[in-house]
Design an enzyme around this catalytic site. Structure first.
Site, mmCIF file in Angstrom:
data_model
loop_
_atom_site.group_PDB
_atom_site.id
_atom_site.type_symbol
_atom_site.label_atom_id
_atom_site.label_comp_id
_atom_site.label_asym_id
_atom_site.label_seq_id
_atom_site.Cartn_x
_atom_site.Cartn_y
_atom_site.Cartn_z
ATOM 1 N N HIS A 275 -61.008 -20.874 33.120
ATOM 2 C CA HIS A 275 -59.782 -20.051 33.079
ATOM 3 C C HIS A 275 -59.453 -19.808 31.604
ATOM 4 C CE1 HIS A 275 -56.125 -18.325 34.378
ATOM 5 N NE2 HIS A 275 -55.434 -19.390 34.767
ATOM 6 N N HIS A 314 -65.378 -12.243 36.529
ATOM 7 C CA HIS A 314 -63.970 -12.413 36.877
ATOM 8 C C HIS A 314 -63.825 -12.379 38.386
ATOM 9 C CE1 HIS A 314 -59.636 -11.858 36.856
ATOM 10 N NE2 HIS A 314 -59.682 -12.294 35.622
ATOM 11 N N ASP A 370 -61.595 -12.997 27.576
ATOM 12 C CA ASP A 370 -61.908 -14.086 26.656
ATOM 13 C C ASP A 370 -63.153 -13.850 25.812
ATOM 14 O OD1 ASP A 370 -59.797 -15.851 27.295
ATOM 15 O OD2 ASP A 370 -60.760 -16.232 29.215
HETATM 16 N N1 CMC Z 1 -72.512 -16.228 33.904
HETATM 17 C C1 CMC Z 1 -73.555 -16.241 34.766
HETATM 18 N N2 CMC Z 1 -73.436 -16.055 36.085
HETATM 19 C C2 CMC Z 1 -72.189 -15.886 36.570
HETATM 20 C C3 CMC Z 1 -71.070 -15.867 35.749
HETATM 21 C C4 CMC Z 1 -71.264 -16.041 34.356
HETATM 22 N N3 CMC Z 1 -70.237 -16.018 33.512
HETATM 23 N N4 CMC Z 1 -69.959 -15.676 36.505
HETATM 24 C C5 CMC Z 1 -70.380 -15.575 37.756
HETATM 25 N N5 CMC Z 1 -71.737 -15.708 37.818
HETATM 26 C C6 CMC Z 1 -72.599 -15.588 38.998
HETATM 27 C C7 CMC Z 1 -72.523 -16.847 39.854
HETATM 28 O O1 CMC Z 1 -73.548 -17.759 39.513
HETATM 29 C C8 CMC Z 1 -72.713 -16.255 41.240
HETATM 30 O O2 CMC Z 1 -74.062 -15.978 41.422
HETATM 31 P P1 CMC Z 1 -74.721 -16.085 42.903
HETATM 32 O O3 CMC Z 1 -74.094 -15.005 43.706
HETATM 33 O O4 CMC Z 1 -76.179 -15.930 42.677
HETATM 34 O O5 CMC Z 1 -74.378 -17.473 43.403
HETATM 35 C C9 CMC Z 1 -71.981 -14.910 41.167
HETATM 36 O O6 CMC Z 1 -72.047 -14.531 39.780
HETATM 37 C C10 CMC Z 1 -70.530 -14.976 41.607
HETATM 38 O O7 CMC Z 1 -69.896 -15.993 40.866
HETATM 39 P P2 CMC Z 1 -68.700 -16.854 41.397
HETATM 40 O O8 CMC Z 1 -68.647 -18.131 40.621
HETATM 41 O O9 CMC Z 1 -68.749 -16.939 42.890
HETATM 42 O O10 CMC Z 1 -67.485 -15.943 41.027
HETATM 43 P P3 CMC Z 1 -65.988 -16.396 41.025
HETATM 44 O O11 CMC Z 1 -65.183 -15.213 41.323
HETATM 45 O O12 CMC Z 1 -65.786 -17.601 41.859
HETATM 46 O O13 CMC Z 1 -65.790 -16.868 39.512
HETATM 47 C C11 CMC Z 1 -65.298 -16.896 37.204
HETATM 48 C C12 CMC Z 1 -65.132 -16.144 38.527
HETATM 49 C C13 CMC Z 1 -64.402 -16.273 36.152
HETATM 50 C C14 CMC Z 1 -64.867 -18.367 37.386
HETATM 51 C C15 CMC Z 1 -66.794 -16.830 36.803
HETATM 52 O O14 CMC Z 1 -67.195 -15.496 36.631
HETATM 53 C C16 CMC Z 1 -67.086 -17.641 35.516
HETATM 54 O O15 CMC Z 1 -67.309 -18.850 35.603
HETATM 55 N N6 CMC Z 1 -67.073 -16.957 34.318
HETATM 56 C C17 CMC Z 1 -67.275 -17.675 33.075
HETATM 57 C C18 CMC Z 1 -65.981 -18.306 32.627
HETATM 58 C C19 CMC Z 1 -65.000 -17.280 32.097
HETATM 59 O O16 CMC Z 1 -65.327 -16.428 31.302
HETATM 60 N N7 CMC Z 1 -63.735 -17.410 32.543
HETATM 61 C C20 CMC Z 1 -62.640 -16.550 32.092
HETATM 62 C C21 CMC Z 1 -62.115 -15.693 33.202
HETATM 63 S S1 CMC Z 1 -61.017 -14.407 32.638
HETATM 64 C C22 CMC Z 1 -59.648 -15.179 31.975
HETATM 65 C C23 CMC Z 1 -58.969 -16.161 32.834
HETATM 66 O O17 CMC Z 1 -58.991 -16.126 34.065
HETATM 67 O O18 CMC Z 1 -58.342 -17.033 32.283
#
Ligand code: CMC
Length: 435
Positions: A275, A314, A370
């Site tokens: 986050h 996201h 971010d």
């Molecule tokens: N790098 C590589 N792969 C990713 C990433 C990433 N940053 N984010 C998602 N994926 C992949 C994930 O492995 C999954 O793949 P598969 O379908 O093969 O299993 C797919 O994309 C969907 O990911 P998810 O984890 O189910 O998506 P989510 O909506 O639960 O997670 C998130 C959203 C923000 C937690 C995630 O994208 C992430 O961990 N990003 C990196 C951390 C980040 O930059 N966070 C800041 C978010 S914006 C500001 C805020 O909210 O504070």
């Protein structure tokens, strides 16, 4: 049930194939059903009734809100109807804070009064500073801030009267005003420097910069370009509807715990690397990659799922995060003053590769807020531990606006989800000698 534009009814017919019974459930606001309407679906009278299961709340609306609108597919973000791009270009952070908290843009006299109110409340009781002095020199700035906000609540026991709208307003103004003061104290403590007290003739952003960076008796000269860039970053981070930390704020608020406890809980949620801690994680990732040559190996590791490309992806945006585009532009303006951050080249190259690579494209992974903000913060000489703090200051406005809205919500009830119990059925206690 009403007729809708297509001649059909705004309802859903559910057939339970276990019993052959049919149920008609109202559809609200276009395509929402009330989870409690599912409870009538039962196999027999002893059955608890149907629930929905939604870990991570991926498809559950927890509130009706009028504050922030996001269309993740189109990359749209609006506060109270106003596009983020217009607010970032033409507004100030305190004007946006007023908008989020009150629902409308202020007139000049309303803004003057609001700015005066916020300025008036910037000082904290000296004992809070003494609490903060107790932290070790290397305590994480965000942990210090979380604890200090909770501790601040002890000075305002009346804040727990959460049903008095005037009282809520007073606490909101106090918190918005004092967050930069506490945040600056964490930084000064970390640096081993004596605190700089608020200078109330300065703007919100300039006062914060002055409290951070002034050394000795001379006035620190706030660079107007840096002041404006920080103000824009504050605008972009001010609210983002029902994300993890805002949900934490509302969940804690729903027990009527009061704004200081709820806000420190929300900050705890923000601290995580998935986050608000992501900006810190991005910078550390870019530093670790170090040179352009290392990018392909890093990307391969991400695709093998050994790690994540931080600052990408996201839960809601499945397009470019509109805040990331604005920050990218602001970064150029900051770098004109500070000099270009050498990590920018690595970030730009990562973005270029990711936007063309099927792994990222097929998963709709785009830069989020971010990805570039950390580069600006670093260029402004902030240590990485301050990054989530810089997120928490403006987001406090959003959290408090959401909390205030919740307190007025006729459907307010304590947040208390259900579970699907997967553990043991009843069994008899086994004495120690028989285990
Ligand atoms: N790098 C590589 N792969 C990713 C990433 C990433 N940053 N984010 C998602 N994926 C992949 C994930 O492995 C999954 O793949 P598969 O379908 O093969 O299993 C797919 O994309 C969907 O990911 P998810 O984890 O189910 O998506 P989510 O909506 O639960 O997670 C998130 C959203 C923000 C937690 C995630 O994208 C992430 O961990 N990003 C990196 C951390 C980040 O930059 N966070 C800041 C978010 S914006 C500001 C805020 O909210 O504070």
């Amino acid at each position: 049930m009403t007729e809708n534009g297509s001649g059909g009814k705004d309802s859903l017919t559910i057939r339970d194939n276990r019993t052959g019974r049919e149920y008609e459930v109202d559809i609200h606001e276009g395509d929402v059903i009330r989870a409690m309407d599912l409870r009538q679906i039962k196999v027999d009278d002893g059955d608890f009734g149907m629930m929905s299961y939604d870990p991570g709340f991926k498809n559950t609306a927890s509130t009706r809100s009028t504050i922030t609108y996001i269309d993740g597919g189109k990359g749209i973000l609006r506060y109270r109807g106003y596009p983020i791009e217009q607010l970032a270009e033409r507004s100030t952070f305190l004007e946006v804070a007023y908008l989020l908290l009150n629902g409308e843009l202020p007139t000049q006299s309303e803004l003057d009064e609001f700015e005066h109110e916020i300025t008036y409340h910037t000082y904290v009781h000296e004992n809070i500073r003494m609490v903060m002095n107790g932290f070790r020199y290397d305590a994480h700035a965000m942990s210090m801030l979380i604890s200090s906000v909770a501790a601040l609540g002890t000075f305002y026991p009346g804040a727990r009267d959460v049903h008095d709208a005037e009282n809520r307003r007073l606490q909101i103004h106090r918190l918005v005003a004092k967050m930069p003061t506490l945040a600056a104290f964490t930084y000064r403590h970390h640096q081993g420097l004596s605190p700089v007290y608020p200078a109330n003739e300065l703007s919100y952003a300039a006062n914060f910069l002055n409290m951070l960076f002034r050394i000795g008796g001379d006035k620190y000269k706030v660079n107007p370009a840096v002041e404006r860039a920080l103000d824009i970053l504050f605008i972009l981070h001010a609210d983002h509807e029902q994300n993890c930390s805002t949900t934490a704020m509302r969940v804690i608020g729903s027990s009527e715990a009061g704004p200081y406890s709820a806000l420190s809980g929300a900050m705890g949620a923000l601290f995580g690397p998935l986050h608000g801690g992501a900006n810190e994680a991005v910078l550390k990732m870019l530093q670790r990659i170090g040179t352009m040559d290392n990018i392909p190996t890093f990307i391969e590791g991400v695709k093998r799922k050994e790690e994540r490309l931080m600052g990408f992806g996201h839960r809601v945006y499945k397009a470019y995060d509109p805040r990331a585009s604005i920050i990218k532009k602001a970064a150029d303006e900051v770098f004109e003053v500070t000099g270009r951050n050498p990590l920018l080249d690595i970030a730009l190259e990562l973005e270029k590769i990711a936007l063309q690579d099927d792994f990222f494209v097929s998963r709709n992974l785009y830069p989020n807020v971010d990805f570039y903000s950390g580069l600006i913060y670093e260029a402004l000489q902030f240590p990485v531990e301050m990054f989530p703090v810089l997120f928490a200051i403006p987001r406090s406005v959003g959290w408090l606006a959401q909390w205030d809205e919740l307190m007025e919500d006729p459907e307010l009830s304590i947040a208390r989800p259900r579970q699907i119990f997967m553990g043991s059925a009843e069994r008899d206690f086994v004495p120690m000698e028989k285990r």
